[in-house]
Motif scaffolding. Structure first.
Motif, PDB file in Angstrom:
ATOM      1  N   LEU A 163       0.844  -1.206   0.000  1.00  0.00           N
ATOM      2  CA  LEU A 163       0.000   0.000   0.000  1.00  0.00           C
ATOM      3  C   LEU A 163       0.871   1.245   0.000  1.00  0.00           C
ATOM      4  O   LEU A 163       0.605   2.207  -0.726  1.00  0.00           O
ATOM      5  N   GLU A 165       3.985   1.429  -0.976  1.00  0.00           N
ATOM      6  CA  GLU A 165       4.679   1.516  -2.263  1.00  0.00           C
ATOM      7  C   GLU A 165       3.733   2.001  -3.353  1.00  0.00           C
ATOM      8  O   GLU A 165       4.116   2.812  -4.194  1.00  0.00           O
ATOM      9  N   ALA A 166       2.493   1.510  -3.325  1.00  0.00           N
ATOM     10  CA  ALA A 166       1.522   1.932  -4.338  1.00  0.00           C
ATOM     11  C   ALA A 166       1.302   3.440  -4.250  1.00  0.00           C
ATOM     12  O   ALA A 166       1.267   4.138  -5.262  1.00  0.00           O
ATOM     13  N   SER A 167       1.201   3.931  -3.033  1.00  0.00           N
ATOM     14  CA  SER A 167       0.969   5.362  -2.852  1.00  0.00           C
ATOM     15  C   SER A 167       2.134   6.183  -3.393  1.00  0.00           C
ATOM     16  O   SER A 167       1.943   7.178  -4.107  1.00  0.00           O
ATOM     17  N   MET A 168       3.348   5.734  -3.090  1.00  0.00           N
ATOM     18  CA  MET A 168       4.536   6.444  -3.580  1.00  0.00           C
ATOM     19  C   MET A 168       4.607   6.353  -5.103  1.00  0.00           C
ATOM     20  O   MET A 168       4.970   7.298  -5.790  1.00  0.00           O
ATOM     21  N   ASP A 169       4.246   5.177  -5.596  1.00  0.00           N
ATOM     22  CA  ASP A 169       4.288   4.938  -7.038  1.00  0.00           C
ATOM     23  C   ASP A 169       3.338   5.872  -7.767  1.00  0.00           C
ATOM     24  O   ASP A 169       3.621   6.342  -8.864  1.00  0.00           O
ATOM     25  N   LEU A 170       2.198   6.155  -7.125  1.00  0.00           N
ATOM     26  CA  LEU A 170       1.180   6.976  -7.779  1.00  0.00           C
ATOM     27  C   LEU A 170       1.432   8.460  -7.589  1.00  0.00           C
ATOM     28  O   LEU A 170       0.621   9.284  -7.999  1.00  0.00           O
ATOM     29  N   GLY A 171       2.536   8.799  -6.934  1.00  0.00           N
ATOM     30  CA  GLY A 171       2.922  10.198  -6.891  1.00  0.00           C
ATOM     31  C   GLY A 171       2.920  10.856  -5.527  1.00  0.00           C
ATOM     32  O   GLY A 171       3.078  12.071  -5.432  1.00  0.00           O
ATOM     33  N   ALA A 172       2.731  10.079  -4.456  1.00  0.00           N
ATOM     34  CA  ALA A 172       2.688  10.684  -3.131  1.00  0.00           C
ATOM     35  C   ALA A 172       4.064  10.614  -2.480  1.00  0.00           C
ATOM     36  O   ALA A 172       4.691   9.557  -2.476  1.00  0.00           O
ATOM     37  N   ASP A 173       4.536  11.726  -1.914  1.00  0.00           N
ATOM     38  CA  ASP A 173       5.796  11.666  -1.169  1.00  0.00           C
ATOM     39  C   ASP A 173       5.515  11.067   0.215  1.00  0.00           C
ATOM     40  O   ASP A 173       4.382  10.701   0.527  1.00  0.00           O
ATOM     41  N   THR A 177       1.836  10.194   1.792  1.00  0.00           N
ATOM     42  CA  THR A 177       1.501   8.793   2.025  1.00  0.00           C
ATOM     43  C   THR A 177       1.079   8.582   3.468  1.00  0.00           C
ATOM     44  O   THR A 177       0.099   7.885   3.748  1.00  0.00           O
TER      45      THR A 177
END
Lengths: 268, 334
Positions: A163, A165-173, A177
């Protein structure tokens, strides 16, 4: 298989157990209304609401109550920050000595309060830290952290690592996150842990006796009242308030974590 | 760095303590390509994907996306999105907010991002599911949501980690076609990781075969299937028969290892056959459309796959035969 009706012996045993647990508590409540001032005579010679007014007028009660609330609030806050951080470190990363650390964090709640108290007192003495509001807070934080940690770590473990990693992947620092993904998922666990920590701190006696200077928290005040009573039923009135103040958050914590099966660190 | 590559890895290594997960690999993925990274577990393919996504950083070497060096750049600043193996949907958001999450982070207005989310959901044929929670969806639907979420912000490259691993067989087949058509519709570069050679062969434009932290071969599905570079590729992609140099020298005149596809082998009568190609059947399994036989040719084990209608000998010695073209001489042994 579950039978329709509870067998009589079992019902009796359950009733006896409850009476044993809660009977003394009821006695405290009853004596808050007694008209007898010096000794606890049974049955109470009469009932009155006078002691509520008396307690209301006593500045020492208010001072102790406010100190206890302040200590509980600050140590809970401290525990929320530190406990969550430790839980995050232990459950989200792998490092040398991780298991040892998670054991050491829980240790303070397993240690007898008197040992914690003595240890803190001699540590404060050695470092020449004068006893104050902050020494009480530090003492309470030792076990408050454990409660928050236990709640947070259980929730962190259920939070899938991908979760984040997904958040970071989608553009969240990192901060986004934490705010959008981690906090909403551990929020109720933190609330439950915080409430338990607050309740534990609010009625703590042993560690407080070793770490308080001139300050009197509410439990310490009550202890002194029992030894040198002035208006005995006032103590009972305050006891009722304490029961309510600690019972409500524990009840709320219970309902918040009921479906999650998290182990809250009650038992101090 | 030429911009004619979508993803470019040069001399990339990744070391975890004593373990070398990737050992100096070079790889170029072309724009608009459906690229597969195929290999057994522990071969480094997932590490490779995570390096492109930014979850891992290379121990040495460089990673570039469309010509831009992204070595050391965190995942949230890369124009690359990932579909996770476990989907990684946010349980506290409904489907619409899950899909709109990347847009919310980019401060797109609520109305706009909800419209974009709905459009993305339509692309994966999930329109009308926006108000549901991830927990209320089936595995296949969750994967579609994960897909929609990964494409809504229009990344330059889409990474898929074992995208079909958790789905049942029927769903997997229809999803394969759907992924292909989605990729064509978007014109996006897809890079996916799989351990299933069938999946890689049927979906990918090109395949990189990984083994023990190295790339054994990069080529079209036909290349890696028909013309494996070495024994590992021959064995891993479609379990080919491997013939030793001694036998190959007699059959084809060159002392090299060779691969031979089981479906290219025929069974013939023993009379007049090369004695090295005579043996007996040791096992037989019925596969529906075909039958798979295991033969023992004097110590060399050979598999044969024949169409179901064919009459096959049941016992006694049998010989194998095949066209010379079916025998592929490999460049190297390993």
């Amino acid at each position: 298989m579950r039978s329709e009706r509870t067998p009589l012996p079992l019902a009796l045993a359950a009733g006896a157990g409850l009476l044993f647990l809660l009977g003394p508590l009821l006695l405290i409540f009853v004596y808050a209304f007694t008209t007898e001032e010096r000794s606890f005579a049974w049955p109470p010679p009469g009932l009155t609401l006078r002691w509520f007014a008396v307690a209301w007028e006593r500045p020492d009660v208010w001072a102790a109550l406010f100190l206890s609330l302040k200590v509980a609030a600050v140590s809970t806050l401290l525990a929320l920050v530190l406990g969550t951080l430790v839980a995050a470190a232990v459950s989200r990363t792998r490092f040398f000595g991780r298991e040892t650390i998670s054991l050491l964090v829980i240790l303070p709640i397993a240690l007898p309060g008197i040992v914690t108290g003595i240890a803190l007192r001699s540590a404060f003495g050695m470092m020449e830290i004068p006893f104050s509001f902050w020494t009480i807070v530090l003492g309470h934080a030792t076990f408050c952290i454990v409660v928050v940690y236990n709640n947070a770590v259980a929730r962190f473990r259920r939070l899938s690592g991908s979760l984040v990693e997904a958040s970071m992947d989608l553009g969240a620092d990192g901060f986004q996150t934490f705010r959008h993904i981690i906090l909403p998922n551990i929020g109720s666990a933190l609330l439950a842990g915080g409430m338990l920590a607050f309740a534990l701190s609010f009625d703590e006696v042993i560690v407080t006796t070793f770490t308080a200077g001139q300050q009197q928290t509410l439990p310490l005040w009550m202890l002194e009242e029992l030894i040198r009573p002035r208006q005995r039923p006032v103590t009972n009135v305050v006891a009722m308030v304490v029961v309510l103040v600690t019972f409500l958050p524990i009840l709320a914590a219970f309902f918040l974590t009921r479906d999650g099966g998290e182990t809250a660190g009650v038992g101090k | 760095m030429p911009a004619s590559t979508a993803v470019s890895l040069s001399k990339v290594s990744r070391v975890f303590g004593p373990v070398t997960a990737l050992d100096g690999i070079d790889l170029d993925v072309r724009p608009g390509e459906f690229f597969a990274m195929l290999g057994p577990s522990g071969s480094g393919k997932t590490t490779c994907l995570r390096l492109v996504a930014g979850f891992e950083q290379p121990s040495s070497g460089r990673v570039a996306i469309f010509g831009e060096d992204v070595t050391g750049v965190p995942p949230y600043r890369r124009a690359v999105n990932t579909v996770f193996q476990d989907y990684a949907l946010f349980p506290h958001f409904d489907v619409r907010d899950n899909v709109a999450y990347p847009l919310m982070l980019r401060k797109v207005s609520k109305a706009e991002r909800h419209a974009a989310a709905e459009a993305a959901l339509e692309m994966v044929r999930l329109s009308g599911y926006g108000a549901r929670r991830p927990a209320q969806l089936s595995g296949g639907q969750r994967q579609r949501v994960a897909l929609a979420r990964a494409i809504v912000a229009r990344p330059k490259v889409l990474l898929l980690d074992e995208p079909l691993g958790a789905l049942d067989l029927k769903l997997r087949e229809s999803m394969q076609e759907e992924l292909k058509s989605l990729q064509r519709a978007l014109g996006l570069t897809f890079v996916f990781v799989t351990h299933d050679q069938g999946e890689a062969l049927s979906m990918a434009d090109r395949i990189a075969v990984f083994s023990a932290g190295r790339i054994e071969q990069v080529g079209s599905p036909e290349d890696v299937y028909r013309r494996p570079a070495n024994r590992f590729v021959a064995d891993f992609v479609g379990s080919a028969n491997i013939l030793p140099p001694g036998l190959v020298a007699r059959l084809a005149g060159e002392r090299r290892w060779a691969s031979l596809r089981p479906e290219d082998v025929r069974l013939v009568a023993c009379e007049g056959a090369d004695p090295a190609l005579v043996g007996r059947i040791t096992a037989r399994s019925y596969l529906g459309a075909s039958t798979r036989l295991a033969l023992d040719l004097g110590g060399l084990s050979v598999h044969v796959v024949r169409p179901a209608g064919e009459l096959l000998p049941t016992e006694g010695p049998v010989a194998i035969a095949f066209e010379r073209e079916a025998l592929h001489l490999m460049e190297r042994e390993a």
